[in-house]
Enzyme design. Structure first.
Site, PDB file in Angstrom:
ATOM      1  CG  HIS A 113      -3.255   3.499   2.142  1.00 50.14           C
ATOM      2  ND1 HIS A 113      -3.471   3.109   0.866  1.00 50.14           N
ATOM      3  CD2 HIS A 113      -3.334   2.296   2.917  1.00 50.14           C
ATOM      4  CE1 HIS A 113      -3.874   1.876   0.726  1.00 50.14           C
ATOM      5  NE2 HIS A 113      -3.757   1.280   1.730  1.00 50.14           N
ATOM      6  CB  CYS A 163      -1.013  -0.162   1.270  1.00 46.33           C
ATOM      7  SG  CYS A 163      -1.912  -1.201   1.112  1.00 46.33           S
ATOM      8  CG  ASN A 190      -6.728  -0.813   0.867  1.00 43.64           C
ATOM      9  OD1 ASN A 190      -5.956  -0.145   0.345  1.00 43.64           O
ATOM     10  ND2 ASN A 190      -6.292  -1.396   2.165  1.00 43.64           N
TER      11      ASN A 190
HETATM   12  N1  COA Z   1     -18.534  -8.134   8.999  1.00 40.89           N
HETATM   13  C1  COA Z   1     -18.890  -8.456  10.293  1.00 40.89           C
HETATM   14  N2  COA Z   1     -18.253  -8.895  11.124  1.00 40.89           N
HETATM   15  C2  COA Z   1     -16.914  -9.245  11.287  1.00 40.89           C
HETATM   16  C3  COA Z   1     -16.412  -8.738   9.782  1.00 40.89           C
HETATM   17  C4  COA Z   1     -17.067  -8.409   8.576  1.00 40.89           C
HETATM   18  N3  COA Z   1     -16.700  -7.877   7.527  1.00 40.89           N
HETATM   19  N4  COA Z   1     -15.015  -8.792  10.009  1.00 40.89           N
HETATM   20  C5  COA Z   1     -14.705  -9.119  11.052  1.00 40.89           C
HETATM   21  N5  COA Z   1     -15.894  -9.296  11.866  1.00 40.89           N
HETATM   22  C6  COA Z   1     -15.889  -9.603  13.200  1.00 40.89           C
HETATM   23  C7  COA Z   1     -15.018 -10.298  13.840  1.00 40.89           C
HETATM   24  O1  COA Z   1     -15.056 -11.761  13.420  1.00 40.89           O
HETATM   25  C8  COA Z   1     -14.977 -10.254  15.124  1.00 40.89           C
HETATM   26  O2  COA Z   1     -15.959 -11.075  15.959  1.00 40.89           O
HETATM   27  P1  COA Z   1     -15.890 -11.717  17.279  1.00 40.89           P
HETATM   28  O3  COA Z   1     -15.947 -10.462  18.185  1.00 40.89           O
HETATM   29  O4  COA Z   1     -17.031 -12.328  17.288  1.00 40.89           O
HETATM   30  O5  COA Z   1     -14.831 -12.520  17.218  1.00 40.89           O
HETATM   31  C9  COA Z   1     -15.598  -8.733  15.400  1.00 40.89           C
HETATM   32  O6  COA Z   1     -16.121  -8.539  13.941  1.00 40.89           O
HETATM   33  C10 COA Z   1     -14.401  -7.907  15.516  1.00 40.89           C
HETATM   34  O7  COA Z   1     -13.292  -8.043  14.946  1.00 40.89           O
HETATM   35  P2  COA Z   1     -11.843  -7.394  14.793  1.00 40.89           P
HETATM   36  O8  COA Z   1     -10.955  -7.808  13.740  1.00 40.89           O
HETATM   37  O9  COA Z   1     -11.352  -7.253  16.030  1.00 40.89           O
HETATM   38  O10 COA Z   1     -12.559  -6.044  14.564  1.00 40.89           O
HETATM   39  P3  COA Z   1     -11.805  -4.617  14.228  1.00 40.89           P
HETATM   40  O11 COA Z   1     -12.681  -3.786  15.304  1.00 40.89           O
HETATM   41  O12 COA Z   1     -10.424  -4.671  14.720  1.00 40.89           O
HETATM   42  O13 COA Z   1     -12.228  -4.297  12.625  1.00 40.89           O
HETATM   43  C11 COA Z   1     -11.002  -3.991  10.847  1.00 40.89           C
HETATM   44  C12 COA Z   1     -11.570  -4.946  11.623  1.00 40.89           C
HETATM   45  C13 COA Z   1     -10.253  -5.080   9.557  1.00 40.89           C
HETATM   46  C14 COA Z   1     -11.836  -3.031  10.209  1.00 40.89           C
HETATM   47  C15 COA Z   1      -9.825  -3.485  11.221  1.00 40.89           C
HETATM   48  O14 COA Z   1      -9.108  -4.105  12.191  1.00 40.89           O
HETATM   49  C16 COA Z   1      -8.883  -2.471  10.434  1.00 40.89           C
HETATM   50  O15 COA Z   1      -9.197  -1.679   9.717  1.00 40.89           O
HETATM   51  N6  COA Z   1      -7.624  -2.828  10.596  1.00 40.89           N
HETATM   52  C17 COA Z   1      -6.590  -2.403   9.563  1.00 40.89           C
HETATM   53  C18 COA Z   1      -6.879  -2.701   8.018  1.00 40.89           C
HETATM   54  C19 COA Z   1      -5.827  -2.161   7.220  1.00 40.89           C
HETATM   55  O16 COA Z   1      -5.427  -0.829   7.235  1.00 40.89           O
HETATM   56  N7  COA Z   1      -5.388  -2.890   6.333  1.00 40.89           N
HETATM   57  C20 COA Z   1      -4.571  -2.582   5.146  1.00 40.89           C
HETATM   58  C21 COA Z   1      -3.191  -1.800   5.639  1.00 40.89           C
HETATM   59  S1  COA Z   1      -2.802  -1.417   3.884  1.00 40.89           S
END
Ligand code: COA
Length: 338
Positions: free
Chosen positions: A265, A117, A295
Site C-alpha cells: 500500500h 486503505c 496515497n
Molecule cells: N510539513 C512540515 N511539517 C510537518 C508536516 C508537514 N506536512 N506535518 C507535520 N509536520 C510537523 C509536525 O507538526 C511536527 O512538528 P513539531 O515537532 O514542531 O511538533 C513534526 O513535523 C513531526 O511530526 P510527526 O507527526 O511526529 O512526524 P512524523 O515523522 O511521524 O511524520 C507522517 C508524519 C504523517 C509522515 C508519519 O507519521 C506517517 O507517515 N504516518 C503513517 C501515515 C499513514 O500510513 N497513513 C495512512 C495509513 S493508510
C-alpha cells in the site's frame, strides 16, 4: 490450511488518475510545509487532484475500461461490481451506483465496500470467494478515491493533506477453469481491529450526532477533515503488514524469497522500506508509485498492479504479493501467480 479445488484469476487491470498534477511546492504555497519535508518523511513528490466535472465514479470508469479491454470483456459480461472506497461520492447510494450508471451496467448487482486503505484487498477476497463458491463467473473489483475535496489544505491539516491523492484502479476477476492460468489468486488474508478506529478517521458528518449530522460548529472546528495520529499509525503498519504478508505466504507454502514482486500500500515510502527491511526483501522486488500519486487509499494497490502490468514488471509465472494497511485498523495481503 492450503486451498484446493476451484480458483479465481485476475484477467485484466486498469487505472485512471486525474490530469491535474499538484507538486509539493504548490502545497507549500498554501501551508507551512516544504518539498524537502514531504519527500524526506513520505517519499511523495506530487499527487493528482480532480478538477471541476471529474468524479470518483468517473475515475473508476476509466480504470474499469482499461481492465475490461485487457480481459477482452464488455460490461455486459460482468456478474457483479464491488467498489472499495473511503471517500464516497455521496453519503448514499454508494459510488458503485454512479459507476454503474456511467457503465450503463443494466441490472448487474453493485455494492460499495468500506475497509479504507485495505479495501481493495478485502474486495478482492470477496470476489475470489464469490467465484470459488460458483456464485459468479466474472466480478469487477475497483478501488476508487477522491481525497482532494475532503482535505484541510492549511497548516492545521498539513500532516494528512500532503499524503493523499486522487486515483482509481480496477481488476477483472474470473473463474479459473484451467488451473495455472496467469493471474491466479492463491491466497488472500484480511484482518480488522476496531479499537483503533479513532486513530485515523473523519468524525463528521456523523449519523450518531444528534439532532443533525453536520453543524456549522463542526465545520468551523475542522471536524469534517481526516485526523491521524501519524506515529501510532506508522508503528502499527510496519508490524501488521509483515505479519499478514507472512501469514498469506505461509498459507500458500511460499517463501519470502520465492516472490518476484511486492506491491505494498502506498501510504508512505518509509513504511514500505521498513517492511522490506524487516523481511529482507531486496529493493528491486518492491514496486512503488507513491512518488507520483501519493496515497490513493483503496485505489493504491490496483493502481500499482495496473502500472506494473503496463510497464512489463509482471512476467508469466511470477509470484506477485500485495499487502495493505489502513484506517479501522485493517490489514490484508494477497498472493497471485501470473
Ligand atoms: N510539513 C512540515 N511539517 C510537518 C508536516 C508537514 N506536512 N506535518 C507535520 N509536520 C510537523 C509536525 O507538526 C511536527 O512538528 P513539531 O515537532 O514542531 O511538533 C513534526 O513535523 C513531526 O511530526 P510527526 O507527526 O511526529 O512526524 P512524523 O515523522 O511521524 O511524520 C507522517 C508524519 C504523517 C509522515 C508519519 O507519521 C506517517 O507517515 N504516518 C503513517 C501515515 C499513514 O500510513 N497513513 C495512512 C495509513 S493508510
Amino acid at each position: 490450511m492450503a486451498r484446493s479445488g476451484a480458483r479465481a484469476k485476475i484477467t485484466g487491470t486498469g487505472m485512471k488518475v486525474p490530469d491535474q498534477v499538484v507538486t509539493n511546492e504548490e502545497l507549500a504555497e498554501r501551508m507551512d510545509t516544504s518539498d524537502e519535508w514531504i519527500q524526506q518523511r513520505t517519499g511523495i513528490q506530487e499527487r493528482r487532484w480532480i478538477e471541476e466535472g471529474e468524479t470518483p465514479a468517473g475515475l473508476a470508469r476509466g480504470a474499469t475500461e482499461e481492465a475490461l479491454a485487457q480481459a477482452g470483456l464488455e460490461v455486459a459480461d460482468l456478474d457483479c461490481i464491488l467498489l472499495a472506497t473511503l471517500s464516497g461520492q455521496h453519503d448514499f447510494p454508494g459510488t458503485s451506483f454512479f459507476l454503474h450508471e456511467l457503465l450503463d451496467a443494466g441490472e448487474i448487482p453493485c455494492v460499495d465496500l468500506r475497509a479504507q486503505c485495505s479495501g481493495f484487498l478485502f474486495a478482492l477476497n470477496f470476489a475470489d470467494s464469490l467465484i470459488v463458491s460458483g456464485k459468479f463467473e466474472r466480478v469487477l473489483v475497483v478501488g476508487a478515491e477522491v481525497h482532494s475535496t475532503g482535505l484541510d489544505i492549511s497548516t492545521r491539516g498539513r500532516d494528512v493533506s500532503v499524503i493523499f491523492g486522487d486515483g482509481a484502479g480496477a481488476v477483472i476477476v474470473e473463474a479459473n477453469h484451467e488451473a495455472g492460468d496467469p493471474g491466479e489468486i492463491l491466497e488472500v488474508r484480511m484482518h480488522s481491529e476496531g479499537k483503533h478506529a479513532r486513530r485515523l478517521w473523519i468524525e463528521a458528518p456523523s449519523s450518531a450526532h444528534r439532532p443533525v449530522r453536520l453543524t456549522h460548529e463542526m465545520i468551523d472546528d475542522g471536524r469534517i477533515f481526516p485526523k491521524m495520529e501519524g506515529r501510532y499509525v506508522f508503528k502499527h503498519a510496519v508490524s501488521r503488514m509483515p505479519e499478514v504478508l507472512l501469514e498469506t505466504l505461509g498459507a500458500a507454502s511460499v517463501k519470502v524469497e520465492d516472490v518476484d514482486l511486492y506491491l505494498f500500500h502506498q501510504a508512505n515510502l518509509r513504511i514500505n522500506e521498513s517492511v522490506a527491511q524487516r523481511l529482507e526483501i531486496p529493493e528491486d522486488k518492491v514496486f512503488n508509485n507513491i512518488q507520483k500519486y501519493g496515497n490513493c487509499s483503496a485505489g493504491s494497490i490496483p493502481m500499482l498492479l495496473a502500472e506494473a502490468t503496463r510497464q512489463g514488471r509482471i512476467q508469466p509465472g511470477q509470484l506477485v504479493s500485495m499487502t495493505a494497511f489502513g484506517s479501522g485498523f485493517t490489514w490484508a495481503s494477497a498472493l497471485t501467480r501470473w
